[in-house]
Design an enzyme around this catalytic site. Structure first.
Site: not given
Ligand code: NDP
Length: 286
Positions: A50, A94, A117
């Site tokens: 990422k 994460q 997200d």
């Protein structure tokens, strides 16, 4: 029939190129903060990828690593700091998190305007009510691939296998918004093969290696395989397969995403897109 493969790698590369061009014209480089707690090797790889993808499109990658022993209060304090930092446009924590930390509480603490997200209940609620939301990345990537495959969505029978908050439910919402007739199937669904056979569009997100067989698929259907499962191989390295038995399904379907190279690459591209969207909205850019 032999299905057309839907090339997620190429579509994601094109999307990343469009994002890079938009970033180059933006008044400032958007910033994406990624928080990794602990040493989970798979998570470390995701975070590295990422970060690299973020820099590649000209955005700033802000990486925070906390030890596996970090407390919930420490993580919440970091999230609060990132919420208040005007240079941070997107925050991604994460998952999975170590067991002493309540992931839901952490997600709830992220500013919904920076929730790239799309997991915060505010964004989930906005998506469900058709308001402007940050949409979860994998579901958004699936919709782009469906359009790429030339799917006629309005009026289509769509079946989503899986009802998780991060994949199954948001995909179902997006398909509904696109005027599909949507069925969500799960572990208690009766006659799963029969339900799947109704689908013009079948999205599999169950995490069960090659569970969906060729005879579950309606001839000509478009199949989006979200699953990523590692299965053993004689050399001990293992290989990745989806939730769909690809060769069998490709003999029946009209178009299908491969694993790897289908939905996977779209997830990171859509994360970058969400970061740009968050920056535009928050900073009032056109
Ligand atoms: P979850 O484990 O959270 O959810 C799985 C869903 O599948 C549940 O709703 C479960 O039903 C259902 N399910 C499980 N087994 C069966 C079965 N035998 N029959 C019918 N339904 C079943 O998984 P996620 O949604 O997080 O992920 C799904 C897959 O997608 C995984 O392989 C994951 O690795 C992959 N993934 C891929 C991404 C990408 O970038 N390509 C991103 C995110 C996930 P119930 O609710 O009844 O338990």
């Amino acid at each position: 029939m032999t299905a057309r493969p839907i090339d997620g790698k190429a579509t994601a590369a094109r999307l990343r190129g469009e994002i890079a061009r938009a970033v180059a014209q933006a008044p400032a480089a958007p910033g994406l903060a990624v928080v990794l707690v602990g040493e989970d090797p798979a998570s470390a790889v995701y975070v590295r990828n990422k970060g690299a993808a973020t820099r590649e499109v000209g955005m700033r990658s802000i990486e925070h690593k906390l030890p596996a022993t970090a407390t919930q209060d420490e993580l919440l304090a970091l999230v609060a700091r990132l919420n208040g930092d005007p240079e941070v446009d997107g925050i991604l924590v994460q998952l999975p998190l170590p067991r002493q930390i309540d992931a839901q509480a952490v997600i709830a603490a992220i500013d919904p305007a920076k929730d790239v997200d799309g997991f915060h209940v505010v964004n989930a609620g906005r998506l469900a009510t058709g308001a402007e939301a940050l949409v979860p990345c994998t579901p958004r990537g699936c919709m782009i691939l469906l359009r790429e495959a030339g799917a006629t969505l309005s009026g289509a029978e769509a079946v989503v296998l899986g009802r998780s908050n991060i994949v199954g439910k948001p995909i179902a919402q997006l398909l509904l918004q696109a005027d599909c007739t949507v069925t969500i199937a799960h572990s208690r669904t009766r006659d799963l093969p029969g339900v799947c056979r109704r689908a013009d569009i079948l999205v599999a997100a169950v995490g069960r290696a090659e569970m969906v067989r060729g005879d579950w698929i309606k001839p000509g259907a478009i199949v989006i395989d979200v699953g990523i499962n590692r299965v053993p191989t004689p050399d001990g390295k293992g290989r990745l397969v989806g939730d769909v038995a690809y060769a069998e399904a490709a003999a029946v379907a009209g178009a299908i995403t491969p694993v790897p190279g289908g939905v996977g690459p779209m997830t990171i591209a859509c994360l970058l897109e969400n970061t740009l969207t968050a920056a535009r909205r928050r900073r009032g850019w056109k």
